[in-house]
Write a protein that holds these residues in place. Structure first.
Motif, mmCIF file in Angstrom:
data_model
loop_
_atom_site.group_PDB
_atom_site.id
_atom_site.type_symbol
_atom_site.label_atom_id
_atom_site.label_comp_id
_atom_site.label_asym_id
_atom_site.label_seq_id
_atom_site.Cartn_x
_atom_site.Cartn_y
_atom_site.Cartn_z
ATOM 1 N N ALA A 1 3.994 -6.064 -2.125
ATOM 2 C CA ALA A 1 2.731 -5.543 -1.909
ATOM 3 C C ALA A 1 2.811 -4.104 -1.442
ATOM 4 C CB ALA A 1 2.240 -6.439 -0.794
ATOM 5 N N LEU A 2 3.894 -3.767 -0.861
ATOM 6 C CA LEU A 2 3.940 -2.215 -0.408
ATOM 7 C C LEU A 2 4.184 -1.508 -1.774
ATOM 8 C CD1 LEU A 2 6.382 -2.476 2.627
ATOM 9 C CD2 LEU A 2 4.020 -1.404 2.762
ATOM 10 N N PRO B 1 -0.616 6.219 4.888
ATOM 11 C CA PRO B 1 -2.058 6.213 4.910
ATOM 12 C C PRO B 1 -2.537 4.788 4.794
ATOM 13 C CG PRO B 1 -1.241 7.130 2.699
ATOM 14 C CD PRO B 1 -0.130 7.113 3.851
ATOM 15 N N LEU B 2 -3.735 4.661 5.497
ATOM 16 C CA LEU B 2 -4.104 3.031 5.550
ATOM 17 C C LEU B 2 -5.319 3.121 4.564
ATOM 18 C CD1 LEU B 2 -4.077 2.389 9.297
ATOM 19 C CD2 LEU B 2 -2.818 1.254 7.774
ATOM 20 N N PRO B 3 -5.735 1.824 3.827
ATOM 21 C CA PRO B 3 -6.872 1.668 3.327
ATOM 22 C C PRO B 3 -8.067 1.656 3.740
ATOM 23 C CG PRO B 3 -5.800 -0.643 3.567
ATOM 24 C CD PRO B 3 -4.968 0.649 4.095
ATOM 25 N N ALA B 4 -9.226 1.774 3.209
ATOM 26 C CA ALA B 4 -10.543 1.803 3.954
ATOM 27 C C ALA B 4 -10.828 0.552 4.885
ATOM 28 C CB ALA B 4 -11.536 1.994 2.844
ATOM 29 N N THR C 1 8.059 -16.204 14.049
ATOM 30 C CA THR C 1 7.304 -15.156 14.960
ATOM 31 C C THR C 1 7.560 -13.824 14.808
ATOM 32 O OG1 THR C 1 9.058 -15.215 16.736
ATOM 33 C CG2 THR C 1 7.376 -16.947 16.845
ATOM 34 N N ALA C 2 8.533 -13.274 13.948
ATOM 35 C CA ALA C 2 8.402 -12.131 13.616
ATOM 36 C C ALA C 2 6.996 -11.419 13.083
ATOM 37 C CB ALA C 2 9.393 -11.817 12.481
ATOM 38 N N PRO C 3 6.837 -10.243 13.682
ATOM 39 C CA PRO C 3 5.435 -9.668 13.482
ATOM 40 C C PRO C 3 5.025 -9.554 12.023
ATOM 41 C CG PRO C 3 6.376 -8.454 15.086
ATOM 42 C CD PRO C 3 7.758 -9.420 14.571
ATOM 43 N N LEU D 1 0.862 -6.235 5.667
ATOM 44 C CA LEU D 1 0.957 -4.981 4.944
ATOM 45 C C LEU D 1 0.071 -3.880 5.616
ATOM 46 C CD1 LEU D 1 1.366 -3.188 2.452
ATOM 47 C CD2 LEU D 1 -0.820 -4.249 1.208
ATOM 48 N N LEU D 2 -0.752 -4.265 6.209
ATOM 49 C CA LEU D 2 -1.668 -3.174 6.895
ATOM 50 C C LEU D 2 -0.687 -2.762 8.100
ATOM 51 C CD1 LEU D 2 -5.046 -4.571 7.541
ATOM 52 C CD2 LEU D 2 -4.563 -2.640 6.180
ATOM 53 N N VAL D 3 0.121 -3.892 9.090
ATOM 54 C CA VAL D 3 0.792 -3.519 10.102
ATOM 55 C C VAL D 3 2.107 -2.645 9.530
ATOM 56 C CG1 VAL D 3 2.541 -4.448 11.842
ATOM 57 C CG2 VAL D 3 0.339 -5.532 11.200
ATOM 58 N N ALA D 4 2.608 -2.960 8.319
ATOM 59 C CA ALA D 4 3.862 -2.455 8.053
ATOM 60 C C ALA D 4 3.352 -0.815 7.430
ATOM 61 C CB ALA D 4 4.562 -2.839 6.538
#
Length: 323
Positions: free
Chosen positions: A118-119, A160-163, A211-213, A150-153
């Motif tokens: 995904a990254l 840069p984060l997506p919209a 439970t790993a984030p 993916l957002l957390v990573a």
């Protein structure tokens, strides 16, 4: 209700025999032969550094804006074929091109293979010249959980984060608490599904704790994430999961839109041709994306309005200097 009864009759006997993952994959692939792209949507198969992927391009869609889609299937099932119809209609309703990727799946490729893929896909879009503010992530079930991870990573890596991001019944807690099992115990189809995906979660996590984030993103610190749209049904296995994530994200200050439907089984979005509720949900997802673009346009206009008086002052100053 009819769909629920049909799925119970069709899948419960099979589930009780505990078929192999290979058999379940084959069943889904055969079923996908009867799913077609909507009219006016075109397909282009590509490879991203060896990973199979495809562009899904609706006619008249904005080519600058991309929906990066990660399919569901408990991290062990699903493919480009099984979700192509869903991704096609969602992209068409959103007026965007979609990039769907066939990330690696457990048990052959446990965590972090899917997240790494995904990254890779997101970073590839950036290298291709797409702006983060023109990208929206989307996924269903495990794909929705992968979107959240993916957002957390990306945030933790200061990338840069997506919209925004869309989760269609996202699976964010691979522990699948006992309370959820107890809630669905009276529903045979749901209980079998819950027990199955609990096992799949272990196959995906492998040596990592459940439970790993980045395995169960509900365990992560959720601050500074982009706007989220989460959809769920009160009759599906992951209802508690979605609500729990939404509550925690809101407490962290994330703009979250939670849309709950009634009486629909898990993966109900896939049946958009049959279910008016699924079409309604996809229309609401499209409305969410349009609101993101509208907010961006409003912010850009405000910035132009703020700069305009300063530009006029500078022009006047230059004129006086000439005089």
């Amino acid at each position: 209700m009819l769909l629920k009864q049909f799925l119970t009759a069709a899948t419960a006997p099979l589930a009780r025999r505990q078929p192999s993952i290979a058999a379940m994959r084959l069943t889904l692939e055969v079923g996908s032969l009867f799913q077609f792209l909507p009219w006016g949507v075109h397909l282009e198969s590509i490879r991203l550094e060896g990973m199979a992927a495809e562009w899904i391009r609706p006619e008249k869609a904005n080519p600058r804006r991309v929906l990066l889609y990660l399919h569901g299937g408990g991290y062990v099932l699903g493919s480009l074929n099984t979700h192509r119809s869903l991704v096609g209609t969602l992209a068409q309703r959103c007026g965007m091109h979609a990039l769907a990727v066939d990330y690696r799946k457990a048990p052959d490729f446990p965590f972090p293979a899917a997240l790494d893929d995904a990254l890779l896909a997101y970073r590839w879009l950036l290298r291709e010249g797409y702006h983060p503010h023109d990208i929206i992530l989307a996924g269903d079930s495990a794909g929705g959980g992968l979107v959240l991870a993916l957002l957390v990573a990306l945030r933790d890596g200061k990338e840069p984060l997506p919209a925004a991001a869309i989760g269609l019944s996202p699976w964010s807690d691979l522990v699948l608490p006992t309370g959820t099992i107890r809630r669905v115990a009276d529903e045979e189809l749901q209980l079998l599904e819950a027990l199955a995906i609990r096992g799949w979660g272990g196959l995906y996590a492998a040596e990592m704790p459940l439970t790993a984030p980045l395995v169960s993103p509900v365990q992560a610190d959720l601050h500074d994430l982009p706007p989220l749209l989460l959809q769920t049904s009160d009759a599906e296995v992951l209802y508690d999961d979605v609500v729990k994530f939404a509550v925690k994200a809101k407490k962290a200050g994330v703009p979250v839109t939670l849309q709950a439907f009634s009486g629909l089984v898990h993966w109900w979005h896939l049946f958009w041709r049959l279910l008016p509720e699924a079409r309604e949900a996809l229309d609401k997802a499209a409305a969410f994306t349009h609101s993101i673009w509208a907010a961006q346009e409003a912010a850009a206009q405000l910035l132009r309005d703020v700069r305009r008086p300063a530009a006029k002052v500078n022009s006047a100053s230059r004129l006086r200097a000439r005089l």
